[in-house]
Design a protein around this motif. Structure first.
Motif, short mmCIF file in Angstrom:
data_model
loop_
_atom_site.label_atom_id
_atom_site.label_comp_id
_atom_site.label_asym_id
_atom_site.label_seq_id
_atom_site.Cartn_x
_atom_site.Cartn_y
_atom_site.Cartn_z
N GLY A 1 0.77 -1.24 0.00
CA GLY A 1 0.00 0.00 0.00
C GLY A 1 0.80 1.29 0.00
O GLY A 1 0.24 2.35 0.27
N PHE A 2 2.09 1.21 -0.28
CA PHE A 2 2.92 2.41 -0.35
C PHE A 2 3.56 2.49 -1.72
O PHE A 2 3.94 1.48 -2.30
CB PHE A 2 4.02 2.39 0.72
CG PHE A 2 3.49 2.42 2.10
CD1 PHE A 2 2.97 3.58 2.65
CD2 PHE A 2 3.49 1.28 2.88
CE1 PHE A 2 2.47 3.60 3.93
CE2 PHE A 2 2.99 1.28 4.16
CZ PHE A 2 2.47 2.45 4.69
N ARG A 3 3.68 3.70 -2.21
CA ARG A 3 4.30 3.89 -3.52
C ARG A 3 5.60 4.66 -3.33
O ARG A 3 5.59 5.75 -2.74
CB ARG A 3 3.35 4.65 -4.43
CG ARG A 3 3.86 4.76 -5.82
CD ARG A 3 2.77 5.23 -6.76
NE ARG A 3 3.38 5.40 -8.05
CZ ARG A 3 3.19 6.44 -8.82
NH1 ARG A 3 2.36 7.39 -8.46
NH2 ARG A 3 3.81 6.54 -9.97
N LEU A 4 6.69 4.09 -3.81
CA LEU A 4 7.95 4.81 -3.77
C LEU A 4 7.91 5.89 -4.85
O LEU A 4 7.44 5.64 -5.96
CB LEU A 4 9.13 3.87 -4.04
CG LEU A 4 9.52 2.92 -2.93
CD1 LEU A 4 10.69 2.05 -3.37
CD2 LEU A 4 9.89 3.68 -1.66
N PRO A 5 8.39 7.07 -4.53
CA PRO A 5 8.40 8.14 -5.54
C PRO A 5 9.37 7.80 -6.67
O PRO A 5 10.41 7.20 -6.45
CB PRO A 5 8.86 9.37 -4.76
CG PRO A 5 9.47 8.87 -3.51
CD PRO A 5 8.92 7.51 -3.24
N ARG A 6 8.99 8.20 -7.88
CA ARG A 6 9.86 8.01 -9.04
C ARG A 6 10.43 9.36 -9.44
O ARG A 6 9.69 10.25 -9.82
CB ARG A 6 9.09 7.41 -10.20
CG ARG A 6 8.58 6.02 -9.94
CD ARG A 6 8.09 5.41 -11.24
NE ARG A 6 7.54 4.10 -11.04
CZ ARG A 6 8.25 2.98 -11.05
NH1 ARG A 6 9.55 3.04 -11.25
NH2 ARG A 6 7.68 1.81 -10.88
N GLY A 7 11.72 9.49 -9.31
CA GLY A 7 12.38 10.73 -9.69
C GLY A 7 12.54 11.68 -8.52
O GLY A 7 11.86 11.59 -7.49
N LYS A 8 13.46 12.63 -8.72
CA LYS A 8 13.80 13.56 -7.66
C LYS A 8 12.64 14.50 -7.30
O LYS A 8 12.36 14.74 -6.13
CB LYS A 8 15.03 14.37 -8.06
CG LYS A 8 15.57 15.25 -6.97
CD LYS A 8 16.85 15.95 -7.39
CE LYS A 8 17.37 16.79 -6.24
NZ LYS A 8 18.65 17.43 -6.59
N THR A 9 11.94 15.00 -8.31
CA THR A 9 10.84 15.93 -8.04
C THR A 9 9.74 15.24 -7.23
O THR A 9 9.24 15.79 -6.25
CB THR A 9 10.28 16.50 -9.36
OG1 THR A 9 11.34 17.14 -10.06
CG2 THR A 9 9.15 17.48 -9.11
N ALA A 10 9.37 14.04 -7.67
CA ALA A 10 8.33 13.29 -6.94
C ALA A 10 8.79 12.98 -5.51
O ALA A 10 8.00 13.05 -4.57
CB ALA A 10 7.98 12.01 -7.68
N ALA A 11 10.06 12.64 -5.36
CA ALA A 11 10.58 12.34 -4.02
C ALA A 11 10.55 13.57 -3.12
O ALA A 11 10.17 13.49 -1.96
CB ALA A 11 12.00 11.79 -4.12
N LEU A 12 10.94 14.72 -3.68
CA LEU A 12 10.91 15.95 -2.88
C LEU A 12 9.48 16.33 -2.49
O LEU A 12 9.23 16.75 -1.36
CB LEU A 12 11.59 17.09 -3.63
CG LEU A 12 13.11 16.99 -3.72
CD1 LEU A 12 13.67 18.03 -4.69
CD2 LEU A 12 13.75 17.14 -2.35
N LEU A 13 8.54 16.16 -3.42
CA LEU A 13 7.13 16.44 -3.10
C LEU A 13 6.61 15.48 -2.03
O LEU A 13 5.93 15.90 -1.10
CB LEU A 13 6.27 16.36 -4.36
CG LEU A 13 6.41 17.52 -5.33
CD1 LEU A 13 5.67 17.23 -6.64
CD2 LEU A 13 5.91 18.81 -4.72
N SER A 14 6.93 14.20 -2.18
CA SER A 14 6.51 13.21 -1.18
C SER A 14 7.11 13.51 0.18
O SER A 14 6.45 13.39 1.21
CB SER A 14 6.92 11.80 -1.61
OG SER A 14 6.20 11.39 -2.74
#
Length: 181
Positions: free
Chosen positions: A75-88
């Motif tokens: 039930g968790f989604r790892l962020p893809r990419g730096k922008t998505a990771a920073l937003l998460s």
């Protein structure tokens, strides 16, 4: 047809032995073979262990892909990419800031096997991704703390807070103080 339980236990023991011998890639393959013989939580856990072995033995693309699949399965989604990771990371940090942190640990929640697996998956993702994808690892650590706070289990909260301390020091900018002479 599924493996008989005794044979399956031996295949997991082989994977463990390979991992303990430092043969991570072979251990990962053995964990995947064992996972293919079962379903549900045990399948997810064996794939988690395979992802760990791939990542620690240097097969980063395969390990990251498998870890992303395992996280998705719980039930968790790892962020893809730096922008998505920073937003998460911004979202999880905001959730933690708004979350009431005084938790009564005297009565921890009773967790199902699936809930315990979710905690283990997030903890594993935070630890093994730290060397390769520190932003996704930090997001996993934040999600782990949020989940640990829900469980009210002191063991999970201690592990989550330990990871918070690690990422606080690892991801924070440091200014070198000149040494006074």
């Amino acid at each position: 047809a599924r493996e008989d339980p005794e044979r399956h236990a031996r295949s997991i023991a082989l994977a463990d032995a390979l991992a303990n011998a430092g043969r991570g890639y072979e251990a990962a393959e053995a964990f995947l073979a064992a996972a293919s013989a079962v379903e549900g939580a045990q399948n997810i856990d064996l794939r988690r262990r395979a992802a760990t072995e791939f990542l620690t033995s240097g097969d980063l693309p395969r390990g990251q892909q498998l870890m992303a699949e395992v996280c998705q399965a719980v039930g968790f989604r790892l962020p893809r990419g730096k922008t998505a990771a920073l937003l998460s990371l911004a979202v999880t940090k905001t959730q933690l800031r708004w979350r009431k942190l005084d938790v009564d640990c005297s009565r921890p929640a009773r967790l199902s096997a699936v809930e315990r697996l979710r905690v283990e998956v997030l903890q594993t993702a935070a630890v093994v991704l730290a060397a390769h994808d520190s932003l996704s690892a930090a997001v996993s650590a934040d999600r782990l703390l949020l989940l640990a706070l829900q469980t009210r289990d002191p063991r999970y909260m201690a592990a989550a807070l330990q990871l918070q301390a690690f990422f606080l020091t690892a991801l924070s900018p440091h200014e070198e103080e000149p040494i006074a002479r």
